[in-house]
Design a protein around this motif. Structure first.
Motif, PDB file in Angstrom:
ATOM      1  N   GLU A 306     -35.574  51.823  13.506  1.00  0.00           N
ATOM      2  CA  GLU A 306     -36.683  52.738  13.162  1.00  0.00           C
ATOM      3  C   GLU A 306     -36.310  54.195  13.395  1.00  0.00           C
ATOM      4  N   HIS A 307     -35.366  54.438  14.308  1.00  0.00           N
ATOM      5  CA  HIS A 307     -34.922  55.816  14.537  1.00  0.00           C
ATOM      6  C   HIS A 307     -33.678  56.155  13.719  1.00  0.00           C
ATOM      7  N   LYS A 308     -33.259  55.183  12.878  1.00  0.00           N
ATOM      8  CA  LYS A 308     -32.164  55.391  11.931  1.00  0.00           C
ATOM      9  C   LYS A 308     -30.864  55.823  12.608  1.00  0.00           C
ATOM     10  N   VAL A 309     -30.573  55.141  13.715  1.00  0.00           N
ATOM     11  CA  VAL A 309     -29.296  55.372  14.395  1.00  0.00           C
ATOM     12  C   VAL A 309     -28.639  54.021  14.646  1.00  0.00           C
ATOM     13  N   LEU A 310     -27.314  54.030  14.715  1.00  0.00           N
ATOM     14  CA  LEU A 310     -26.593  52.801  14.990  1.00  0.00           C
ATOM     15  C   LEU A 310     -26.775  52.416  16.455  1.00  0.00           C
ATOM     16  N   PRO A 311     -26.983  51.142  16.757  1.00  0.00           N
ATOM     17  CA  PRO A 311     -27.175  50.711  18.154  1.00  0.00           C
ATOM     18  C   PRO A 311     -25.892  50.866  18.950  1.00  0.00           C
ATOM     19  N   PRO A 312     -25.970  50.930  20.268  1.00  0.00           N
ATOM     20  CA  PRO A 312     -24.774  51.063  21.116  1.00  0.00           C
ATOM     21  C   PRO A 312     -23.816  49.890  20.919  1.00  0.00           C
ATOM     22  N   GLU A 313     -22.538  50.152  21.107  1.00  0.00           N
ATOM     23  CA  GLU A 313     -21.526  49.103  20.980  1.00  0.00           C
ATOM     24  C   GLU A 313     -21.132  48.514  22.338  1.00  0.00           C
ATOM     25  N   ASN A 314     -21.355  49.277  23.402  1.00  0.00           N
ATOM     26  CA  ASN A 314     -20.992  48.826  24.749  1.00  0.00           C
ATOM     27  C   ASN A 314     -22.140  47.975  25.308  1.00  0.00           C
ATOM     28  N   VAL A 315     -22.104  46.675  25.052  1.00  0.00           N
ATOM     29  CA  VAL A 315     -23.236  45.816  25.423  1.00  0.00           C
ATOM     30  C   VAL A 315     -22.751  44.534  26.114  1.00  0.00           C
ATOM     31  N   ILE A 316     -23.653  43.955  26.903  1.00  0.00           N
ATOM     32  CA  ILE A 316     -23.470  42.626  27.485  1.00  0.00           C
ATOM     33  C   ILE A 316     -24.701  41.810  27.111  1.00  0.00           C
ATOM     34  N   GLU A 317     -24.480  40.640  26.541  1.00  0.00           N
ATOM     35  CA  GLU A 317     -25.611  39.761  26.226  1.00  0.00           C
ATOM     36  C   GLU A 317     -25.897  38.893  27.440  1.00  0.00           C
ATOM     37  N   CYS A 318     -27.123  38.957  27.926  1.00  0.00           N
ATOM     38  CA  CYS A 318     -27.484  38.237  29.151  1.00  0.00           C
ATOM     39  C   CYS A 318     -28.965  37.902  29.124  1.00  0.00           C
ATOM     40  N   ASN A 319     -29.296  36.649  29.363  1.00  0.00           N
ATOM     41  CA  ASN A 319     -30.697  36.235  29.342  1.00  0.00           C
ATOM     42  C   ASN A 319     -31.201  35.885  30.740  1.00  0.00           C
ATOM     43  N   SER A 320     -30.433  36.261  31.752  1.00  0.00           N
ATOM     44  CA  SER A 320     -30.816  35.981  33.134  1.00  0.00           C
ATOM     45  C   SER A 320     -31.214  37.275  33.831  1.00  0.00           C
ATOM     46  N   LEU A 321     -32.427  37.312  34.367  1.00  0.00           N
ATOM     47  CA  LEU A 321     -32.891  38.524  35.038  1.00  0.00           C
ATOM     48  C   LEU A 321     -32.089  38.779  36.309  1.00  0.00           C
ATOM     49  N   SER A 322     -31.751  37.723  37.035  1.00  0.00           N
ATOM     50  CA  SER A 322     -30.988  37.909  38.272  1.00  0.00           C
ATOM     51  C   SER A 322     -29.605  38.484  37.979  1.00  0.00           C
ATOM     52  N   ALA A 323     -28.961  37.987  36.921  1.00  0.00           N
ATOM     53  CA  ALA A 323     -27.652  38.528  36.547  1.00  0.00           C
ATOM     54  C   ALA A 323     -27.788  39.961  36.030  1.00  0.00           C
ATOM     55  N   SER A 324     -28.822  40.215  35.255  1.00  0.00           N
ATOM     56  CA  SER A 324     -29.051  41.565  34.727  1.00  0.00           C
ATOM     57  C   SER A 324     -29.297  42.552  35.859  1.00  0.00           C
ATOM     58  N   ARG A 325     -29.983  42.100  36.903  1.00  0.00           N
ATOM     59  CA  ARG A 325     -30.264  42.968  38.043  1.00  0.00           C
ATOM     60  C   ARG A 325     -28.964  43.441  38.693  1.00  0.00           C
ATOM     61  N   VAL A 326     -28.016  42.526  38.838  1.00  0.00           N
ATOM     62  CA  VAL A 326     -26.721  42.887  39.443  1.00  0.00           C
ATOM     63  C   VAL A 326     -26.000  43.913  38.575  1.00  0.00           C
ATOM     64  N   ILE A 327     -26.052  43.697  37.259  1.00  0.00           N
ATOM     65  CA  ILE A 327     -25.385  44.631  36.344  1.00  0.00           C
ATOM     66  C   ILE A 327     -26.038  46.006  36.416  1.00  0.00           C
ATOM     67  N   LEU A 328     -27.360  46.039  36.411  1.00  0.00           N
ATOM     68  CA  LEU A 328     -28.075  47.315  36.460  1.00  0.00           C
ATOM     69  C   LEU A 328     -27.800  48.063  37.764  1.00  0.00           C
ATOM     70  N   GLU A 329     -27.727  47.317  38.869  1.00  0.00           N
ATOM     71  CA  GLU A 329     -27.509  47.947  40.172  1.00  0.00           C
ATOM     72  C   GLU A 329     -26.100  48.521  40.319  1.00  0.00           C
ATOM     73  N   ASN A 330     -25.164  47.995  39.549  1.00  0.00           N
ATOM     74  CA  ASN A 330     -23.765  48.388  39.721  1.00  0.00           C
ATOM     75  C   ASN A 330     -23.180  49.123  38.526  1.00  0.00           C
ATOM     76  N   SER A 331     -24.038  49.608  37.644  1.00  0.00           N
ATOM     77  CA  SER A 331     -23.558  50.350  36.472  1.00  0.00           C
ATOM     78  C   SER A 331     -24.693  51.189  35.913  1.00  0.00           C
ATOM     79  N   PRO A 332     -24.373  52.119  35.010  1.00  0.00           N
ATOM     80  CA  PRO A 332     -25.421  52.916  34.370  1.00  0.00           C
ATOM     81  C   PRO A 332     -26.014  52.204  33.149  1.00  0.00           C
TER      82      PRO A 332
END
Length: 398
Positions: A306-332
């Motif tokens: 909708e904002h007509k921009v390409l999505p970021p390429e630096n991504v991790i696919e993760c469906n676990s909130l606990s795993a996502s929490r660790v990633i968020l806490e240790n990276s931007p």
């Protein structure tokens, strides 16, 4: 299965002798079938007197569930008879629960040996019962592939019917026990990430204070997996984000909560002190994405489209909130999530949520159950607890 059909006939015509004549069995055989069923359910179904047979309230309760169970099986084979001329007429009356249980095990596990393992039966026992069923219905239920023997589409459909039948009888047990002031019921709930993060655990905890004897199973998995289990009677309820259902799936859906989707990040993130972020600002940071098939993934894709921009390429696919929490806490890293799902992280201030300029996405959390299901009164009480917690959560979010 024979005992259940005997019970229905006796219930309908209120006569042992007429039932024996109609079914071509002896009167002692009919009486023995009824006595066996009463022993199994630990209940009295009929009072016999010189004036005839009177059905008890327990019998009426069982009758409703048994009729639903057997009607689903009979209807399935009525349809089979139209599609496959070789199916014997009234074949459902000659099928045993042993055969159906063998089929369910094979259909669930994908092979005879795996089916025997999950049902704790010997391989020859499962194989014989399943093949006997195939011979009885006169339709191929198994096919050979390069990976071995697997159930056909018809077998999978019949296994689903058998699963729902079995659940009806289990619910009859629960309802009849409840009539004697005993709680022997159970409810299996399929919980998607948001629901299992707070709503279901909290509702189950509150519910158990009133119904300590009722067993609750909270099952997690992909939506496709949980929906499959719901349709075959292994789950009673599914709670999660509303989504487009596959064609031909007969599901009732009841909204219980509407929640906002926000941008989630660590409290140490470089953007943690910023407000009303522009989409372009987010492109240089890594992202955590949900599964491709999830509604939240579609929301993520819509944000950049909708904002007509390409999505970021630096991504991790993760469906676990606990795993996502660790990633968020240790990276931007950044991720989209509902405020309700991230309530613990936000309340503990380990994470912060932000609004994105021009982005106001919401999603609806729903209860789903089979369209033809009839939940017990105890299960309906559990649903009321779930709805109450969802409403309370909604007021907290607002």
């Amino acid at each position: 299965m024979f005992h259940l059909r005997v019970f229905l006939t006796v219930y309908d015509i209120r006569s042992i002798s007429k039932t024996a004549e109609l079914l071509g069995r002896s009167q002692p055989a009919i009486s023995q079938a009824i006595n066996s069923l009463e022993h199994t359910f630990d209940a009295k179904f009929f009072h016999r007197s010189t004036k005839g047979i009177t059905a008890t309230d327990e019998a009426t309760t069982l009758c409703r569930r048994v009729k639903r169970a057997l009607n689903s099986l009979d209807s399935f084979f009525d349809l089979m008879l139209k599609n496959f001329g070789q199916v014997p007429k009234n074949v459902s009356r000659h099928i045993t629960m042993t055969q159906l249980n063998a089929l369910k095990a094979v259909a669930e596990a994908g092979s005879f040996s795996a089916g025997a393992a999950i049902s704790n039966k010997a391989n020859p026992t499962i194989h014989r019962a399943a093949r006997d069923l195939e011979q009885t219905v006169n339709v191929n239920l198994f096919e050979r592939t390069s990976f071995g023997i697997k159930p056909t589409k018809v077998a999978i459909q019949l296994a689903q019917v058998a699963g729902v039948m079995e659940r009806e009888i289990e619910l009859a047990f629960a309802e009849i026990a409840k009539m004697s002031h005993m709680e022997k019921g159970n409810t299996a709930i399929g919980a998607m990430p948001m629901a299992r993060s707070y709503i279901i655990p909290k509702a189950a905890t509150d519910f158990k204070l009133q119904y300590p004897g009722h067993k609750i199973s909270i099952v997690e998995g992909s939506y496709e997996y949980l929906l499959h289990d719901l349709m075959r009677g292994k789950l009673d309820i599914l709670v999660g984000a509303s989504r487009l259902l596959p064609e031909g799936i007969e599901i009732k859906e009841e909204p219980i909560l509407t929640e906002s989707i926000v941008l989630l990040m660590s409290r140490h993130h470089p953007l943690a002190r910023e407000n009303n972020l522009a989409v372009e600002t987010l492109l240089t940071y890594p992202w955590i994405l949900p599964r491709t098939s999830s509604p939240l993934r579609k929301t993520y894709e819509a944000l950049f489209r909708e904002h007509k921009v390409l999505p970021p390429e630096n991504v991790i696919e993760c469906n676990s909130l606990s795993a996502s929490r660790v990633i968020l806490e240790n990276s931007p890293s950044l991720m989209l999530l509902s405020e309700a799902q991230a309530r613990h992280e936000l309340m503990s201030e380990t994470m912060v949520s932000k609004q994105i300029n021009g982005f106001n996405a919401q999603r609806t959390i729903v209860l789903q159950y089979r369209e033809d299901s009839i939940l017990t009164q105890t299960q309906l009480a559990l649903l009321n607890h779930i709805k109450h917690i969802a409403q309370s959560e909604s007021s907290v979010i607002e």
